[in-house]
Design a protein around this motif. Structure first.
Motif, mmCIF file in Angstrom:
data_model
loop_
_atom_site.group_PDB
_atom_site.id
_atom_site.type_symbol
_atom_site.label_atom_id
_atom_site.label_comp_id
_atom_site.label_asym_id
_atom_site.label_seq_id
_atom_site.Cartn_x
_atom_site.Cartn_y
_atom_site.Cartn_z
ATOM 1 N N LEU A 82 -47.542 -29.308 -24.613
ATOM 2 C CA LEU A 82 -46.938 -30.611 -24.698
ATOM 3 C C LEU A 82 -45.872 -30.800 -23.714
ATOM 4 O O LEU A 82 -45.258 -31.933 -23.634
ATOM 5 N N LYS A 83 -45.504 -30.040 -22.645
ATOM 6 C CA LYS A 83 -44.317 -29.989 -21.879
ATOM 7 C C LYS A 83 -44.665 -31.049 -20.980
ATOM 8 O O LYS A 83 -43.604 -31.582 -20.462
ATOM 9 N N ASP A 84 -45.793 -31.389 -20.521
ATOM 10 C CA ASP A 84 -45.950 -32.336 -19.268
ATOM 11 C C ASP A 84 -46.729 -33.839 -20.000
ATOM 12 O O ASP A 84 -46.715 -34.655 -19.290
ATOM 13 N N LYS A 85 -47.426 -33.766 -21.126
ATOM 14 C CA LYS A 85 -48.131 -34.868 -21.661
ATOM 15 C C LYS A 85 -48.155 -34.900 -23.420
ATOM 16 O O LYS A 85 -48.194 -33.792 -23.886
ATOM 17 N N GLU A 86 -48.196 -35.940 -23.791
ATOM 18 C CA GLU A 86 -48.674 -36.163 -25.055
ATOM 19 C C GLU A 86 -50.059 -35.653 -25.214
ATOM 20 O O GLU A 86 -50.930 -35.640 -24.433
ATOM 21 N N ALA A 87 -50.304 -35.145 -26.562
ATOM 22 C CA ALA A 87 -51.602 -34.904 -26.832
ATOM 23 C C ALA A 87 -51.745 -34.666 -28.423
ATOM 24 O O ALA A 87 -50.961 -34.968 -29.270
ATOM 25 N N TYR A 88 -53.207 -35.097 -28.906
ATOM 26 C CA TYR A 88 -53.209 -35.156 -30.527
ATOM 27 C C TYR A 88 -53.872 -33.990 -30.871
ATOM 28 O O TYR A 88 -54.347 -33.175 -29.867
ATOM 29 N N THR A 89 -53.842 -33.700 -32.097
ATOM 30 C CA THR A 89 -54.153 -32.177 -32.554
ATOM 31 C C THR A 89 -55.425 -31.774 -32.093
ATOM 32 O O THR A 89 -55.443 -30.650 -31.662
ATOM 33 N N GLU A 120 -52.138 -44.065 -32.304
ATOM 34 C CA GLU A 120 -52.838 -44.522 -31.299
ATOM 35 C C GLU A 120 -54.315 -45.010 -31.890
ATOM 36 O O GLU A 120 -54.971 -44.068 -32.441
ATOM 37 N N GLU A 121 -54.795 -46.224 -31.806
ATOM 38 C CA GLU A 121 -56.211 -46.448 -32.204
ATOM 39 C C GLU A 121 -57.002 -45.837 -31.386
ATOM 40 O O GLU A 121 -56.846 -45.674 -30.260
ATOM 41 N N SER A 122 -58.249 -45.520 -31.939
ATOM 42 C CA SER A 122 -59.379 -44.722 -31.306
ATOM 43 C C SER A 122 -60.745 -45.607 -31.420
ATOM 44 O O SER A 122 -60.772 -46.127 -32.514
ATOM 45 N N LEU A 123 -61.289 -45.394 -30.197
ATOM 46 C CA LEU A 123 -62.635 -46.251 -30.212
ATOM 47 C C LEU A 123 -63.796 -45.230 -31.098
ATOM 48 O O LEU A 123 -64.814 -46.076 -31.332
ATOM 49 N N SER A 124 -63.435 -44.198 -31.244
ATOM 50 C CA SER A 124 -64.442 -43.210 -31.805
ATOM 51 C C SER A 124 -64.284 -42.861 -33.353
ATOM 52 O O SER A 124 -64.650 -41.795 -33.776
ATOM 53 N N GLY A 125 -63.135 -43.418 -34.114
ATOM 54 C CA GLY A 125 -62.856 -43.147 -35.301
ATOM 55 C C GLY A 125 -61.512 -43.540 -35.650
ATOM 56 O O GLY A 125 -60.963 -44.643 -35.325
ATOM 57 N N PRO A 126 -61.002 -42.879 -36.615
ATOM 58 C CA PRO A 126 -59.603 -43.200 -37.124
ATOM 59 C C PRO A 126 -58.667 -43.209 -36.093
ATOM 60 O O PRO A 126 -58.742 -42.455 -35.235
ATOM 61 N N PRO A 127 -57.440 -43.782 -36.370
ATOM 62 C CA PRO A 127 -56.416 -43.925 -35.475
ATOM 63 C C PRO A 127 -55.879 -42.184 -35.148
ATOM 64 O O PRO A 127 -56.129 -41.355 -36.072
ATOM 65 N N ARG A 128 -55.326 -41.972 -33.968
ATOM 66 C CA ARG A 128 -55.006 -40.562 -33.720
ATOM 67 C C ARG A 128 -53.405 -40.378 -33.446
ATOM 68 O O ARG A 128 -52.735 -41.419 -33.092
ATOM 69 N N LYS A 129 -52.963 -39.234 -34.089
ATOM 70 C CA LYS A 129 -51.675 -39.196 -33.867
ATOM 71 C C LYS A 129 -51.178 -38.269 -32.524
ATOM 72 O O LYS A 129 -51.510 -37.038 -32.628
ATOM 73 N N TYR A 130 -50.574 -38.795 -31.795
ATOM 74 C CA TYR A 130 -50.282 -38.225 -30.551
ATOM 75 C C TYR A 130 -48.771 -37.754 -30.437
ATOM 76 O O TYR A 130 -47.828 -38.344 -30.793
ATOM 77 N N TYR A 131 -48.656 -36.096 -30.190
ATOM 78 C CA TYR A 131 -47.571 -35.546 -30.231
ATOM 79 C C TYR A 131 -46.887 -35.474 -28.982
ATOM 80 O O TYR A 131 -47.619 -35.526 -27.809
ATOM 81 N N GLY A 132 -45.572 -35.618 -28.688
ATOM 82 C CA GLY A 132 -44.957 -35.284 -27.783
ATOM 83 C C GLY A 132 -43.833 -34.623 -27.859
ATOM 84 O O GLY A 132 -43.005 -34.698 -28.964
ATOM 85 N N LEU A 133 -43.120 -33.826 -26.693
ATOM 86 C CA LEU A 133 -41.700 -33.300 -26.802
ATOM 87 C C LEU A 133 -40.590 -34.155 -26.835
ATOM 88 O O LEU A 133 -40.598 -35.142 -26.207
ATOM 89 N N THR A 134 -39.810 -34.066 -27.437
ATOM 90 C CA THR A 134 -38.155 -34.857 -27.598
ATOM 91 C C THR A 134 -37.552 -34.141 -26.623
ATOM 92 O O THR A 134 -37.877 -32.904 -25.615
ATOM 93 N N GLU A 135 -36.271 -34.914 -26.174
ATOM 94 C CA GLU A 135 -35.254 -34.009 -25.429
ATOM 95 C C GLU A 135 -34.926 -32.610 -25.656
ATOM 96 O O GLU A 135 -34.721 -31.544 -25.233
#
Length: 109
Positions: free
Chosen positions: A23-30, A67-82
């Motif tokens: 997650l250091k450079d971008k958000e991602a979902y599980t 974030e809403e997903s076109l292919s299913g339920p909403p996705r939880k995107y994780y990212g690093l805090t400061e």
């Protein structure tokens, strides 16, 4: 002594570091996080990652957004805090020192 148990404990010990690194450079979902870990040959299951993500979020190292997903339920995107970025930088330094020490000790002559 069960070698598989020892190997699993070694992987478990670096999992937090690996997730933060993903997650250091971008958000991602599980699912993306799991795929990245699996592609790196780090054997891990969802049942291990979800509680760890929750703990890292509760510790202030991660945040998330839905974030809403076109292919299913909403996705939880994780990212690093400061704080997460600072923590990861510290872990990187510790990993380098530990890795160097282990390599020095285990190096074949």
């Amino acid at each position: 002594m069960n070698i598989e148990n020892t190997k699993a404990q070694m992987r478990k010990g670096v999992l937090e570091f690996c997730i933060l690194s993903v997650l250091k450079d971008k958000e991602a979902y599980t699912s993306e996080i799991l795929d990245t870990l699996k592609n790196a040959k780090l054997l891990v299951v969802e049942g291990t990652v979800y509680p760890l993500l929750t703990r890292l979020k509760n510790d202030g190292l991660l945040n998330y957004r839905w974030e809403e997903s076109l292919s299913g339920p909403p996705r939880k995107y994780y990212g690093l805090t400061e704080i997460g970025h600072t923590f990861l930088n510290e872990l990187n330094g510790t990993w380098t020192e530990l890795s160097d020490a282990v390599n020095l000790i285990t190096k074949q002559k």
